[in-house]
Design an enzyme around this catalytic site. Structure first.
Site, PDB file in Angstrom:
ATOM      1  N   LYS A  79       0.932  -1.134   0.040  1.00  0.00           N
ATOM      2  CA  LYS A  79      -0.082   0.089   0.187  1.00  0.00           C
ATOM      3  C   LYS A  79       0.943   1.214  -0.009  1.00  0.00           C
ATOM      4  O   LYS A  79       1.976   1.386   0.714  1.00  0.00           O
ATOM      5  CB  LYS A  79      -1.188   0.033   1.405  1.00  0.00           C
ATOM      6  CG  LYS A  79      -1.840   1.050   1.368  1.00  0.00           C
ATOM      7  CD  LYS A  79      -2.896   0.915   2.665  1.00  0.00           C
ATOM      8  CE  LYS A  79      -3.832   1.959   2.764  1.00  0.00           C
ATOM      9  NZ  LYS A  79      -4.621   1.612   3.819  1.00  0.00           N
ATOM     10  N   SER A 154      -9.608   1.243   2.949  1.00  0.00           N
ATOM     11  CA  SER A 154      -8.779   2.036   2.064  1.00  0.00           C
ATOM     12  C   SER A 154      -7.690   1.290   1.298  1.00  0.00           C
ATOM     13  O   SER A 154      -6.988   1.637   0.469  1.00  0.00           O
ATOM     14  CB  SER A 154      -8.128   3.042   2.906  1.00  0.00           C
ATOM     15  OG  SER A 154      -7.240   2.545   3.741  1.00  0.00           O
ATOM     16  N   SER A 178      -9.741  -1.293   7.287  1.00  0.00           N
ATOM     17  CA  SER A 178      -9.253  -1.011   5.626  1.00  0.00           C
ATOM     18  C   SER A 178      -8.572  -2.197   5.480  1.00  0.00           C
ATOM     19  O   SER A 178      -8.090  -2.092   3.919  1.00  0.00           O
ATOM     20  CB  SER A 178      -8.232   0.299   5.867  1.00  0.00           C
ATOM     21  OG  SER A 178      -8.830   1.459   5.928  1.00  0.00           O
TER      22      SER A 178
END
Ligand SMILES: [Zn+2]
Lengths: 491, 479
Positions: A79, A154, A178
């Site tokens: 990420k 996310s 997330s």
């Protein structure tokens, strides 16, 4: 079968036997990205050169008979919230565009030391704020199971890249779900470890007291293997726990016979999608069949979790994001006249609407005269929520809940309705408030072929037990064998 | 009403930089005066993703200071964030302690014309310093130097117990002495390592309700503290007398104009949005740490002064000077252990040694001779080997070269002649050569005696023992 169809541990076995090299695996990963990422759009940046160099080094170690870890040579993605030395890191925000960190996050260092080639940086909601990847300043990532839908957020880029078999595994972060919610949306396994289990050093902060990095993989065993690399006490993170790292893979296959699994009634009372609920209920029956005892439990303060979360997380975020002021790094409003204008223009242009919304919420919640009514009260409720969990864990070994009230929703469907978007986290965020570990494991599909995730919540630092419980279900159903409807590699 | 009808009320907030080698939340050096931004790292630059790690030394120093000031040390204290935007504040917040500071409820005794007075210390907390903005007027550019960012500070807050500017200065000096004695602060006001803000209000005499207060920021010398507070008291009295109201505001002391001027009013005051720092767990201070610091506690200036008076029988004036600095007091005591007459020793310290140190701007720690050597020198003077003046010359030489007094005396031939026969011979010679003056003396002109002493001493190059010279002259002259 294509190389990229392998799980991390399957690839690791082939690397160990010499059947494939890390360079071959990394090339396969890069080719797969070239093939499907134009549709999926999981990557913000691909570091082919860095990944191949790492793969080459891994192959050398292997030849010398000295692999650095069980996963040496297995390519993974990150990420874009993890700092990577020499590779641009943006947190999905314009404000950090062009920021090249001078050091690695601790977990990135651990991955490098374990020999895993890092293929690139994955898309996310800006500063990890969002549940759909649509608040990324760059572009929304699409769900490989249905390109018109969100992969969740996310860590949606990480989930999508794993589901699309662009990488063998990835790292995400979980502040209110997330990792687990996008895992549920993409038929992958997502583990949010106990707060303090994995170092936050070098992970761009959203809400410090809630953030926790964790693995996102296709199988439970992969998650265990990846967590094995990440779970270390870190002297650079004062909230990092000083506890020993167990062998997460040791008891994976021991099943659930005799375990007491709690079913918190508050998690089944709210407006859950019928198909999702049916999938979850079927999973619960499956656990019973496998020999676990289901126990009806109550976490009475669950109803306050959403409100509590949306006070604490924005409050911390408003402070954590103050450093993006245009003075030292990232973007600056060059045309600003005067200091105040430099701040306001830099932040006005640099932050997207969701980030601004949360900064405003947090600033308000902390401001003089409102602190006691909002932030302080939220902290007190947070303690009650944690006590709820610790109390039921005296009676049950883990909790079974849905990971998300719905399956993956359409891109654009909720983007103008922040409140309904916030509701997407309603099942995941109590776990962050309590600091306990949580895991989402694929448990079925809707009629439209969208994945459904079962969430397991456990006692602090009992990730191994969660993994074992998840594995018991996975062994029976092997949903990970089903691939997202993307073209096969090379097709 | 004149100023004398008003009672000023003053409280002080002192920021003292702690003498740690490294910063409070990272390993960077705290050395003063380096190239801009040399002593920085991702943590003190506030880079994305970084986290603070507490320097335990800072806690030890805070506990030490707290104990020295009679505070209660909290076993559990909490870090907070103070949020505001400024270019020299890299994270956009300062990590500090807010509602649960490490030390509370202390006291410091000061001397006032009315005697000793106890000033309460409300709290002591730890925090990080900010950096510094450098404004380049010619280029219109502002630059940021973050060498100071993350340097550890103690903030020591007094209760509003001070009643005039002199008390405020006394309090500051006493506080500085304590911190310097503890070795936690260098007491350097010029470099900003000991800075002060003053809260000043006035109320009519006899009132028990405090007036509206103003905060005077960044007073960086004792003189400015006194001037600024006195100016501010007069200003507030003026405002009240002319029927106005004192506004709550922050004011700056303008050193050039000698006035305080408004910096920001209450309306423009910051909302710092304090909240507990989530990156640092609450700070636990164990009983063991507190005890260890207690054992490390040196004798503090005030008790030391009292002991110098009682143990050595010194006047308060002497004791105050000798105990003003810990190294000087230590050196004095080491000398006193070797030389029995403390008052005589003190005279040499106050007369000669401090003068030499001051002339050379040298710290006591750099002295080149040992207490034993000084004791030897004084013994030589007492025993008549050296005249008082020759003793001073020897001390000066010891000060410069560190040589032993015996060696200096031998080298320079400074030994006093106490041999009666040798002196008698010279006396006889002088009296013989000055028969006329002898007549005058015997005729009653006693002033001539000084002339004979001078002649004898000159003939002996100043080394004649003056007592013996006097005795023999008188004897020969038939007194
Ligand atoms: Zn530093």
């Amino acid at each position: 079968m294509q190389l990229t169809d392998l799980t991390m541990l399957e690839l690791a076995r082939k690397l160990a036997s010499g059947e494939v090299s890390s360079v071959e695996a990394t090339r396969a990963s890069l080719e797969r990205i070239a093939q499907v990422d134009p549709q999926v759009r999981a990557f913000l940046r691909v570091d082919a050169e860095g990944a191949l160099a790492a793969a080459e080094a891994s192959d050398q170690r292997r030849k010398a008979g000295a692999p650095a870890s069980a996963l040496d040579g297995v390519p993974v993605g990150l990420k874009d919230l993890f700092l990577t030395e020499g590779v641009e890191t943006t947190a999905g925000s314009r404000v950090l565009e062009g920021f090249v960190p001078p050091f690695d996050a601790t977990v990135v260092r651990l991955l490098k030391e374990a020999g895993l080639p890092l293929v690139g940086k994955l898309n996310l909601d800006e500063f990890a704020m969002g549940s759909s990847n649509e608040s990324s300043a760059y572009f929304p990532t699409r769900n490989p199971w249905d390109l018109t839908r969100t992969p969740g957020g996310s860590s949606g880029g990480s989930a999508a890249a794993v589901a699309a078999r662009e990488v063998f595994g990835a790292l995400g972060t979980d502040t209110g779900g997330s990792i687990r919610q996008p895992a549920a949306f993409t038929n992958t396994v997502g583990l949010k470890p106990t707060y303090g289990r994995v170092s936050r050093y070098g992970v761009i902060a959203y809400a410090s007291s809630l953030d926790q990095p964790g693995p996102m993989t296709r199988t439970v065993a992969d998650a265990a293997a990846l967590l094995q690399v990440l779970a270390r006490h870190d002297p650079l993170d004062s909230t990092s726990a000083s506890v020993e790292t167990p062998d997460y893979s040791a008891a994976l296959e021991e099943g659930v016979k005799g375990l007491r699994l709690g079913v918190p009634r508050e998690y089944f009372a709210q407006g859950m999608d019928e198909e999702v609920e049916a999938s979850i209920r079927a999973a619960l029956r499956e656990y019973e069949r496998m020999g676990a005892t289901l126990v009806d439990v109550s976490l009475p303060h669950t109803q306050y979790a959403l409100a509590t979360y949306y006070l604490i997380a924005p409050a911390e975020a408003s402070s954590n994001l103050a450093r993006y002021d245009g003075i030292r790094y990232g973007q600056r409003a060059k045309d600003a006249r005067g200091l105040k204008e430099l701040y306001s223009l830099t932040r006005e242009r640099g932050f997207g609407p969701e980030v601004k919304r949360r900064i405003m919420l947090g600033t308000y919640a902390l401001s003089a005269g409102y602190y006691d009514a909002y932030y302080l009260r939220a902290q007190k409720v947070r303690t009650l929520i944690r006590e709820d969990f610790l109390r039921v864990f005296r009676d049950v070994d883990a909790l079974l809940t849905p990971a998300s009230p719905v399956a993956a929703f359409k891109l654009g469907e909720k983007v103008d309705d922040p409140l309904s978007m916030y509701l997407m986290d309603v099942y995941t965020l109590p776990c962050n408030l309590a600091g306990v570990p949580g895991l989402s494991v694929p448990c079925g599909f809707t009629k439209a072929g969208l994945p459904v995730g079962l969430q397991l919540l456990g006692r602090p630092f009992e990730e191994a037990l969660l993994l074992r419980i998840a594995r018991a279900f996975e062994r029976e159903h092997e949903h990970f064998r089903r691939f997202a409807p993307l073209p096969a590699q090379g097709a | 009403m004149p100023v004398s009808d008003f009672q000023p009320v003053i409280g002080l907030e002192v920021h003292a930089q702690l003498l740690t080698q490294s910063k409070i939340f990272c390993g960077c050096s705290t050395a003063f005066g380096a190239e801009p931004n040399l002593h920085t790292c991702p943590v003190c630059l506030g880079m994305p993703g970084v986290l603070p790690v507490l320097n335990q030394r800072v806690v030890e120093f805070a506990v030490l200071a707290g104990l020295a000031l009679g505070c209660e040390v909290r076993s559990r204290s909490v870090w907070s964030r103070k949020n505001y935007f400024y270019p020299d504040l890299p994270k956009g917040y300062q990590i500090t302690q807010y509602d649960q500071p490490i030390c509370e409820h202390g006291r410091l005794i000061i001397d006032t014309p009315g005697g000793e007075k106890v000033i309460r210390v409300r709290r002591i907390h730890m925090e990080e310093d900010a950096g510094k903005n450098v404004h380049d007027a010619s280029g219109g550019q502002s630059l940021v130097d973050l060498n100071r960012a993350g340097v550890p500070l103690l903030e020591i807050v007094s209760d509003p117990d001070l009643r005039d500017a002199d008390e405020a200065v006394e309090y500051l000096k006493a506080l500085r002495d304590v911190l310097v004695y503890l070795g936690v602060n260098d007491g350097n006001l010029e470099e900003g390592s000991f800075r002060c803000d003053a809260n000043v209000s006035v109320m009519p005499k006899g009132s028990t309700t405090f007036g509206q207060r103003c905060e005077l920021k960044n007073l960086n010398s004792f003189r400015f503290v006194k001037q600024a507070i006195e100016y501010e008291i007069a200003r507030q009295v003026d405002v009240i007398e002319s029927g106005g109201k004192v506004l709550q505001e922050t004011r700056l002391w303008d050193t050039n104009k000698g006035v305080t001027r408004s910096m920001r009013s209450k309306e423009e005051a910051h909302d710092y949005r304090y909240f507990p720092e989530p990156d640092l767990p609450p700070l636990q201070v164990s009983t063991a740490t507190i005890e260890a610091m207690g054992h490390r506690m040196p004798e503090l200036p005030r008790p030391k002064l009292q002991r110098f008076v009682s143990q050595y029988g010194l006047p308060v004036y002497d004791a105050r000077i000798l105990t003003a600095e810990r190294p000087l007091a230590d050196f004095f005591e080491a000398c006193a252990a070797k030389y029995p007459d403390a008052k005589k020793l003190s005279n040499w310290f106050l007369g000669e040694l401090l003068r030499l140190l001051k002339e050379e701007a040298m710290p006591v720690s750099a002295l080149r001779f040992t207490p034993e050597r000084l004791a030897e020198l004084l013994a030589a003077v007492d025993g008549g080997t050296l005249s008082n003046n020759a003793g001073k010359a020897v001390l000066e030489e010891m000060f410069r070269t560190g040589k032993a007094p015996a060696d200096i005396i031998a080298e320079k031939g400074l030994a006093q002649v106490s041999d009666t026969g040798a002196i008698e011979a010279v006396v006889d010679d002088i009296l013989a050569k000055n028969a006329g003056e002898v007549e005058k003396y015997r005729a009653g002109k006693k002033q001539v005696f000084g002339f004979f002493v001078g002649q004898v001493m000159r003939a002996m190059k100043g080394k004649g023992n003056p007592t013996l010279v006097n005795e023999l002259l008188k004897k020969k002259l038939g007194d």
